[in-house]
Design a protein around this motif. Structure first.
Motif, PDB file in Angstrom:
ATOM      1  N   PHE A  60       0.837  -1.196   0.000  1.00 39.41           N
ATOM      2  CA  PHE A  60       0.000   0.000   0.000  1.00 39.41           C
ATOM      3  C   PHE A  60       0.881   1.259   0.000  1.00 39.41           C
ATOM      4  O   PHE A  60       0.636   2.194  -0.769  1.00 39.41           O
ATOM      5  CB  PHE A  60      -0.916  -0.008   1.227  1.00 39.41           C
ATOM      6  N   TYR A  79      -8.753  -1.757  -7.005  1.00 43.49           N
ATOM      7  CA  TYR A  79      -7.947  -1.228  -5.897  1.00 43.49           C
ATOM      8  C   TYR A  79      -7.345   0.136  -6.223  1.00 43.49           C
ATOM      9  O   TYR A  79      -7.410   1.074  -5.424  1.00 43.49           O
ATOM     10  CB  TYR A  79      -6.854  -2.262  -5.635  1.00 43.49           C
ATOM     11  N   HIS A  82      -9.529   3.254  -5.922  1.00 42.27           N
ATOM     12  CA  HIS A  82      -9.767   3.671  -4.533  1.00 42.27           C
ATOM     13  C   HIS A  82      -8.514   4.320  -3.936  1.00 42.27           C
ATOM     14  O   HIS A  82      -8.606   5.231  -3.124  1.00 42.27           O
ATOM     15  CB  HIS A  82     -10.194   2.471  -3.688  1.00 42.27           C
ATOM     16  N   CYS A  83      -7.352   3.832  -4.346  1.00 44.16           N
ATOM     17  CA  CYS A  83      -6.112   4.392  -3.813  1.00 44.16           C
ATOM     18  C   CYS A  83      -5.922   5.831  -4.278  1.00 44.16           C
ATOM     19  O   CYS A  83      -5.486   6.691  -3.502  1.00 44.16           O
ATOM     20  CB  CYS A  83      -4.914   3.528  -4.231  1.00 44.16           C
ATOM     21  N   TRP A  85      -8.221   7.915  -4.976  1.00 45.72           N
ATOM     22  CA  TRP A  85      -9.178   8.684  -4.158  1.00 45.72           C
ATOM     23  C   TRP A  85      -8.624   8.881  -2.746  1.00 45.72           C
ATOM     24  O   TRP A  85      -8.663   9.993  -2.206  1.00 45.72           O
ATOM     25  CB  TRP A  85     -10.499   7.917  -4.129  1.00 45.72           C
ATOM     26  N   TYR A  86      -8.061   7.824  -2.189  1.00 47.02           N
ATOM     27  CA  TYR A  86      -7.534   7.911  -0.818  1.00 47.02           C
ATOM     28  C   TYR A  86      -6.425   8.969  -0.727  1.00 47.02           C
ATOM     29  O   TYR A  86      -6.374   9.761   0.216  1.00 47.02           O
ATOM     30  CB  TYR A  86      -6.994   6.545  -0.363  1.00 47.02           C
ATOM     31  N   PHE A  87      -5.545   8.965  -1.724  1.00 49.07           N
ATOM     32  CA  PHE A  87      -4.396   9.874  -1.653  1.00 49.07           C
ATOM     33  C   PHE A  87      -4.716  11.268  -2.215  1.00 49.07           C
ATOM     34  O   PHE A  87      -3.819  12.111  -2.348  1.00 49.07           O
ATOM     35  CB  PHE A  87      -3.202   9.271  -2.396  1.00 49.07           C
ATOM     36  N   GLY A  88      -5.972  11.484  -2.560  1.00 46.31           N
ATOM     37  CA  GLY A  88      -6.369  12.813  -3.021  1.00 46.31           C
ATOM     38  C   GLY A  88      -5.875  13.144  -4.409  1.00 46.31           C
ATOM     39  O   GLY A  88      -5.678  14.312  -4.740  1.00 46.31           O
ATOM     40  N   PHE A 103     -19.781   2.415  -6.922  1.00 45.21           N
ATOM     41  CA  PHE A 103     -18.400   1.993  -6.655  1.00 45.21           C
ATOM     42  C   PHE A 103     -17.357   3.043  -7.048  1.00 45.21           C
ATOM     43  O   PHE A 103     -16.175   2.859  -6.786  1.00 45.21           O
ATOM     44  CB  PHE A 103     -18.110   0.680  -7.385  1.00 45.21           C
ATOM     45  N   GLY A 104     -17.797   4.098  -7.704  1.00 41.10           N
ATOM     46  CA  GLY A 104     -16.860   5.126  -8.111  1.00 41.10           C
ATOM     47  C   GLY A 104     -16.764   6.235  -7.076  1.00 41.10           C
ATOM     48  O   GLY A 104     -17.545   6.291  -6.126  1.00 41.10           O
ATOM     49  N   HIS A 105     -15.788   7.092  -7.282  1.00 44.00           N
ATOM     50  CA  HIS A 105     -15.649   8.289  -6.442  1.00 44.00           C
ATOM     51  C   HIS A 105     -15.773   9.494  -7.368  1.00 44.00           C
ATOM     52  O   HIS A 105     -15.090   9.537  -8.401  1.00 44.00           O
ATOM     53  CB  HIS A 105     -14.280   8.292  -5.753  1.00 44.00           C
ATOM     54  N   PRO A 106     -16.609  10.448  -7.006  1.00 43.64           N
ATOM     55  CA  PRO A 106     -16.786  11.613  -7.893  1.00 43.64           C
ATOM     56  C   PRO A 106     -15.499  12.385  -8.117  1.00 43.64           C
ATOM     57  O   PRO A 106     -15.369  13.109  -9.099  1.00 43.64           O
ATOM     58  CB  PRO A 106     -17.841  12.455  -7.162  1.00 43.64           C
TER      59      PRO A 106
END
Lengths: 149, 342
Positions: A60, A79, A82-83, A85-88, A103-106
């Motif tokens: 990770f 994966y 999402h990563c 998105w997590y890290f901006g 399941f997506g991120h805007p």
């Protein structure tokens, strides 16, 4: 540099079949991306290598470093999306049968051909679905999105 | 000089077994003898057959001969490793037995360190059993029988200490004949070492961890107890274990909140982002996850098996099952927030 993850996780239940979430024209897209920029393919160790630089099974933290160093990521609903998105950071996510509204991120750029290809029961095991290559945008559309990002 | 019988219970792991045996042969304190209890589905006909199939065993056997370590290969009864451990107690000729997992590699000084604790009043002593890239030890880990929800202290790297504990895990040295292995467990033999070593403690002997003895545990993905995936086995063993705890009057506190993340890596990332909210809402929350590296350091981690022991059937803890049950149409991040009441 662009991170590229064209394959979803390999479930043993697939028995070697492609995952319904895998991008279909993967080699064509890989070639276009490599003509555009330095590309690092990431994913699982059993994924087919389609780029010259393939770094499988990253931790990770290791993946996070690459994400921060990258221009963007191009990936299926997996994966890596999402990563980012997590890290901006913003990724281009190639959806097919799974619903980007769920399941997506805007914050990502989610590409979908048509909602008619979405599977009716979104929370069932996705690898039970039939593979439908028509459900994904074509490589030139991905490249256009890359220019717009 | 403390005489020790080393032994390994194995099942379908020949590729890694030879490394475990090699690490036993290369100990600075040599065991007097070695016994392999082989539960494999296709065991070798004899040593030559084994060496023919896996040549590295030939070199290992040569080393045993060189060092004068008598070795024997016995076919197990294929009813679980606990039966093999019990058999080891019955046939060993030494007072001390060193059990080594078949997917472990002991540093050369492990047995030398462990035998230093073989004094009157000590019943068992283990070292650290570390995964690759081990994490620092959490403050709360202590291997007390009343705190079974906490991480096992043997899994984490730490400075040199000799600790008195209630139970041990995986690979350790013990005094023969103090306690019996619990033979009513299933072939998965889940909890067998906890039951066994706590029984030693209950008999009035000390159970110790010497943190300077390091064994590497590479957790072979197949074989061993992972040959027994039937959830019925695990449930059976958890019931045996729970009954034992009840019989012993041990009360284990039930954590306020356990998050079970038996899901994909991407789902782990979503939950990782929600950790600040989780900590605010559930300050004592524990998490049982599949991909420990994603959530390392975020929340105290327990195993999926530990979560099952506390929560029973884990099907209700699946985010996708929850979404289906609630006809969820919103975003997955919001689904996690709703499911965890954040």
């Amino acid at each position: 540099m662009i991170l590229f993850a064209p394959f979803a996780a390999r479930s043993p239940s697939l028995g070697g079949r492609p995952s319904p979430k895998d991008y279909p024209k993967v080699k064509e897209l890989a070639e276009l991306l490599e003509n555009e920029d330095e590309v690092i393919q990431v994913g699982g160790g059993n994924d087919e290598q389609v780029c010259q630089n393939f770094q499988p099974n990253l931790s990770f933290d290791g993946l996070g470093k690459l994400i921060h160093a990258s221009r963007t990521g191009v990936c299926v609903d997996s994966y890596l999306s999402h990563c980012y998105w997590y890290f901006g950071r913003r990724a281009i996510v190639l959806f097919g049968i799974s619903d980007p509204l769920i399941f997506g991120h805007p914050e990502n750029l989610n590409l979908l051909v048509d909602r008619k290809f979405l599977r009716p029961r979104q929370f069932d095991l996705y690898y039970l679905d039939q593979y439908n290559p028509q459900a994904f945008v074509d490589p030139p559309t991905v490249m256009k999105a890359l220019q717009c990002l | 000089m403390i005489d020790v019988t080393a032994y390994v219970s194995t099942k379908n792991r020949y590729e890694v077994l030879s490394q475990a045996l090699l690490s036993i042969a290369l100990q600075t304190h040599k065991p007097k003898s070695l016994i392999v209890f082989d539960d494999s589905d296709r065991p070798p006909g004899d040593a030559n057959d084994l060496v023919g199939r896996y040549p590295s065993f030939g070199q290992v056997f040569q080393l045993f001969q060189e060092y004068g370590i008598a070795w024997a290969w016995k076919f197990g009864r294929k009813i679980g490793q606990h039966a093999n451990h019990q058999a080891a107690q019955e046939i060993a000729e030494t007072d001390w037995l060193w059990r080594v997992d078949d997917d472990c590699i002991a540093e050369p000084n492990v047995l030398e360190i462990l035998v230093r604790s073989c004094v009157s009043g000590v019943g068992a002593v283990g070292g650290l059993v570390l995964p690759p890239a081990p994490l620092p030890v959490p403050d709360n880990a202590a291997n007390l029988i009343s705190d079974l929800n906490l991480p096992n202290i043997q899994w984490f790297k730490q400075s040199h200490k000799l600790l008195e504990v209630d139970h041990l895990h995986s690979t350790f040295l013990y005094r023969r004949g103090i306690a019996d292995y619990e033979l009513s467990l299933s072939p998965a033999a889940h909890r067998e070492e906890t039951l066994f070593t706590y029984e030693i403690k209950r008999k009035g002997f000390k159970v110790l961890v010497d943190t300077s003895a390091v064994t590497w545990h590479f957790r072979a993905p197949t074989g061993g107890i992972r040959s027994h995936q039937d959830p019925g086995f695990w449930n059976h063993d958890e019931n045996v274990f729970a009954q034992k705890l009840l019989d012993w009057g041990v009360v284990t506190p039930r954590p306020e909140k356990i998050i079970v993340l038996d899901a994909g890596r991407g789902d782990h990332v979503i939950v990782k982002k929600l950790v600040p909210k989780i900590k605010k809402r559930w300050p004592d929350c524990l998490i049982a996850s599949c991909f420990h590296d994603v959530l390392k350091g975020d929340l105290p981690q327990i195993s999926i098996e530990e979560a099952r022991r506390n929560l029973g059937n884990l099907e209700n803890h699946s985010i996708y099952g929850w979404c289906m049950k609630n006809n969820w149409t919103g975003n997955l991040v919001e689904a996690f927030e709703a499911m965890y009441d954040l």
